[in-house]
Scaffold this motif. Structure first.
Motif, PDB file in Angstrom:
ATOM      1  N   VAL A   4      25.154 -11.310  -0.192  1.00 16.88           N
ATOM      2  CA  VAL A   4      25.641 -12.094  -1.336  1.00 16.88           C
ATOM      3  C   VAL A   4      25.619 -13.579  -0.999  1.00 16.88           C
ATOM      4  O   VAL A   4      25.161 -14.401  -1.797  1.00 16.88           O
ATOM      5  CB  VAL A   4      27.059 -11.643  -1.752  1.00 16.88           C
ATOM      6  N   ASN A   5      26.078 -13.928   0.189  1.00 14.78           N
ATOM      7  CA  ASN A   5      26.056 -15.344   0.589  1.00 14.78           C
ATOM      8  C   ASN A   5      24.633 -15.867   0.718  1.00 14.78           C
ATOM      9  O   ASN A   5      24.371 -17.029   0.399  1.00 14.78           O
ATOM     10  CB  ASN A   5      26.821 -15.542   1.898  1.00 14.78           C
ATOM     11  N   GLU A   6      23.722 -15.022   1.181  1.00 15.81           N
ATOM     12  CA  GLU A   6      22.319 -15.429   1.283  1.00 15.81           C
ATOM     13  C   GLU A   6      21.745 -15.726  -0.098  1.00 15.81           C
ATOM     14  O   GLU A   6      21.046 -16.719  -0.290  1.00 15.81           O
ATOM     15  CB  GLU A   6      21.500 -14.348   1.973  1.00 15.81           C
ATOM     16  N   ARG A   7      22.071 -14.869  -1.072  1.00 19.22           N
ATOM     17  CA  ARG A   7      21.584 -15.095  -2.436  1.00 19.22           C
ATOM     18  C   ARG A   7      22.192 -16.357  -3.033  1.00 19.22           C
ATOM     19  O   ARG A   7      21.510 -17.121  -3.726  1.00 19.22           O
ATOM     20  CB  ARG A   7      21.885 -13.885  -3.319  1.00 19.22           C
ATOM     21  N   LEU A   8      23.466 -16.590  -2.768  1.00 19.36           N
ATOM     22  CA  LEU A   8      24.108 -17.804  -3.277  1.00 19.36           C
ATOM     23  C   LEU A   8      23.491 -19.055  -2.664  1.00 19.36           C
ATOM     24  O   LEU A   8      23.262 -20.051  -3.359  1.00 19.36           O
ATOM     25  CB  LEU A   8      25.608 -17.770  -3.003  1.00 19.36           C
ATOM     26  N   LEU A   9      23.212 -19.010  -1.380  1.00 13.82           N
ATOM     27  CA  LEU A   9      22.576 -20.143  -0.718  1.00 13.82           C
ATOM     28  C   LEU A   9      21.184 -20.395  -1.297  1.00 13.82           C
ATOM     29  O   LEU A   9      20.803 -21.538  -1.567  1.00 13.82           O
ATOM     30  CB  LEU A   9      22.487 -19.892   0.786  1.00 13.82           C
ATOM     31  N   ARG A  10      20.443 -19.317  -1.526  1.00 13.86           N
ATOM     32  CA  ARG A  10      19.103 -19.444  -2.110  1.00 13.86           C
ATOM     33  C   ARG A  10      19.189 -20.003  -3.528  1.00 13.86           C
ATOM     34  O   ARG A  10      18.400 -20.863  -3.923  1.00 13.86           O
ATOM     35  CB  ARG A  10      18.425 -18.077  -2.112  1.00 13.86           C
ATOM     36  N   LEU A  11      20.183 -19.538  -4.310  1.00 18.29           N
ATOM     37  CA  LEU A  11      20.369 -20.050  -5.666  1.00 18.29           C
ATOM     38  C   LEU A  11      20.719 -21.532  -5.635  1.00 18.29           C
ATOM     39  O   LEU A  11      20.180 -22.326  -6.424  1.00 18.29           O
ATOM     40  CB  LEU A  11      21.453 -19.256  -6.383  1.00 18.29           C
ATOM     41  N   GLU A  12      21.606 -21.939  -4.743  1.00 22.40           N
ATOM     42  CA  GLU A  12      21.957 -23.354  -4.630  1.00 22.40           C
ATOM     43  C   GLU A  12      20.732 -24.200  -4.296  1.00 22.40           C
ATOM     44  O   GLU A  12      20.557 -25.284  -4.845  1.00 22.40           O
ATOM     45  CB  GLU A  12      23.027 -23.544  -3.560  1.00 22.40           C
ATOM     46  N   THR A  13      19.895 -23.702  -3.414  1.00 24.82           N
ATOM     47  CA  THR A  13      18.669 -24.411  -3.056  1.00 24.82           C
ATOM     48  C   THR A  13      17.751 -24.532  -4.269  1.00 24.82           C
ATOM     49  O   THR A  13      17.199 -25.602  -4.544  1.00 24.82           O
ATOM     50  CB  THR A  13      17.944 -23.688  -1.908  1.00 24.82           C
ATOM     51  N   ASN A  14      17.596 -23.440  -5.009  1.00 21.77           N
ATOM     52  CA  ASN A  14      16.735 -23.459  -6.197  1.00 21.77           C
ATOM     53  C   ASN A  14      17.264 -24.420  -7.251  1.00 21.77           C
ATOM     54  O   ASN A  14      16.485 -25.176  -7.853  1.00 21.77           O
ATOM     55  CB  ASN A  14      16.617 -22.052  -6.786  1.00 21.77           C
ATOM     56  N   LEU A  44      12.373 -21.798 -12.457  1.00 21.05           N
ATOM     57  CA  LEU A  44      13.409 -21.102 -13.220  1.00 21.05           C
ATOM     58  C   LEU A  44      13.411 -19.610 -12.929  1.00 21.05           C
ATOM     59  O   LEU A  44      14.469 -19.008 -12.723  1.00 21.05           O
ATOM     60  CB  LEU A  44      13.210 -21.348 -14.718  1.00 21.05           C
ATOM     61  N   LEU A  45      12.238 -19.009 -12.892  1.00 19.71           N
ATOM     62  CA  LEU A  45      12.154 -17.575 -12.598  1.00 19.71           C
ATOM     63  C   LEU A  45      12.629 -17.262 -11.184  1.00 19.71           C
ATOM     64  O   LEU A  45      13.303 -16.253 -10.955  1.00 19.71           O
ATOM     65  CB  LEU A  45      10.727 -17.072 -12.814  1.00 19.71           C
ATOM     66  N   GLU A  46      12.315 -18.115 -10.251  1.00 21.86           N
ATOM     67  CA  GLU A  46      12.761 -17.925  -8.870  1.00 21.86           C
ATOM     68  C   GLU A  46      14.280 -17.985  -8.787  1.00 21.86           C
ATOM     69  O   GLU A  46      14.912 -17.180  -8.090  1.00 21.86           O
ATOM     70  CB  GLU A  46      12.136 -18.993  -7.971  1.00 21.86           C
ATOM     71  N   ALA A  47      14.890 -18.917  -9.512  1.00 20.77           N
ATOM     72  CA  ALA A  47      16.346 -19.029  -9.517  1.00 20.77           C
ATOM     73  C   ALA A  47      16.989 -17.781 -10.121  1.00 20.77           C
ATOM     74  O   ALA A  47      17.959 -17.250  -9.583  1.00 20.77           O
ATOM     75  CB  ALA A  47      16.773 -20.275 -10.288  1.00 20.77           C
ATOM     76  N   CYS A  51      19.226 -14.235  -8.142  1.00 21.90           N
ATOM     77  CA  CYS A  51      20.529 -13.673  -8.527  1.00 21.90           C
ATOM     78  C   CYS A  51      20.473 -12.163  -8.709  1.00 21.90           C
ATOM     79  O   CYS A  51      21.485 -11.485  -8.574  1.00 21.90           O
ATOM     80  CB  CYS A  51      21.000 -14.291  -9.837  1.00 21.90           C
ATOM     81  N   LEU A  52      19.317 -11.631  -9.032  1.00 21.39           N
ATOM     82  CA  LEU A  52      19.205 -10.232  -9.433  1.00 21.39           C
ATOM     83  C   LEU A  52      18.650  -9.299  -8.368  1.00 21.39           C
ATOM     84  O   LEU A  52      18.763  -8.092  -8.515  1.00 21.39           O
ATOM     85  CB  LEU A  52      18.314 -10.128 -10.674  1.00 21.39           C
ATOM     86  N   GLU A  53      18.065  -9.814  -7.327  1.00 21.85           N
ATOM     87  CA  GLU A  53      17.380  -8.945  -6.379  1.00 21.85           C
ATOM     88  C   GLU A  53      18.314  -8.303  -5.362  1.00 21.85           C
ATOM     89  O   GLU A  53      19.518  -8.485  -5.413  1.00 21.85           O
ATOM     90  CB  GLU A  53      16.254  -9.688  -5.684  1.00 21.85           C
ATOM     91  N   ASP A  54      17.745  -7.530  -4.484  1.00 18.17           N
ATOM     92  CA  ASP A  54      18.445  -6.833  -3.404  1.00 18.17           C
ATOM     93  C   ASP A  54      19.344  -5.708  -3.885  1.00 18.17           C
ATOM     94  O   ASP A  54      20.303  -5.342  -3.231  1.00 18.17           O
ATOM     95  CB  ASP A  54      19.266  -7.797  -2.537  1.00 18.17           C
ATOM     96  N   GLY A  55      19.022  -5.144  -5.048  1.00 20.48           N
ATOM     97  CA  GLY A  55      19.743  -3.975  -5.501  1.00 20.48           C
ATOM     98  C   GLY A  55      21.211  -4.214  -5.789  1.00 20.48           C
ATOM     99  O   GLY A  55      22.017  -3.312  -5.645  1.00 20.48           O
ATOM    100  N   GLU A  56      21.577  -5.375  -6.210  1.00 18.38           N
ATOM    101  CA  GLU A  56      22.974  -5.712  -6.478  1.00 18.38           C
ATOM    102  C   GLU A  56      23.606  -4.777  -7.499  1.00 18.38           C
ATOM    103  O   GLU A  56      24.766  -4.446  -7.414  1.00 18.38           O
ATOM    104  CB  GLU A  56      23.074  -7.161  -6.963  1.00 18.38           C
TER     105      GLU A  56
END
Length: 69
Positions: A4-14, A44-47, A51-56
Motif C-alpha cells: 500500500v505504501n509503495e502504491r501511495l509513493l508511486r501515486l505521489e510521484t505520478n 493519467l492512466l499510469e496514475a 491505485c488499482l493494481e496488485d490485487g487490492e
C-alpha cells in the motif's frame, strides 16, 4: 515497504509529474501537439493504474504489455 505504501509513493510521484506537465505546457499546446496529448493521457492512466493494481480488491492485476513503435 508494504504494498500500500509503495502504491501511495508511486501515486505521489505520478501526481508530481502531472503537476510539472501542467506548469510546463498550456492546454492549447497540448491540443496542438499529439505527442503531448498522448503523454498526458499516459500519465493519467499510469496514475489511475497505480491505485488499482496488485490485487487490492481481490482480483489480480491484469498483465501489461509494452508496444514499441
Amino acid at each position: 515497504m508494504n504494498p500500500v505504501n509503495e502504491r501511495l509513493l508511486r501515486l505521489e510521484t505520478n501526481v508530481r509529474e502531472l503537476r510539472r506537465f501542467r506548469q510546463r505546457y498550456t492546454l492549447e499546446e497540448v491540443r496542438q501537439e499529439p505527442h503531448l496529448e498522448w503523454s498526458l493521457r499516459y500519465g493519467l492512466l499510469e496514475a489511475i493504474q497505480s491505485c488499482l493494481e496488485d490485487g487490492e480488491f481481490g482480483a489480480e492485476a491484469p498483465p501489461t504489455e509494452s508496444v514499441f513503435l
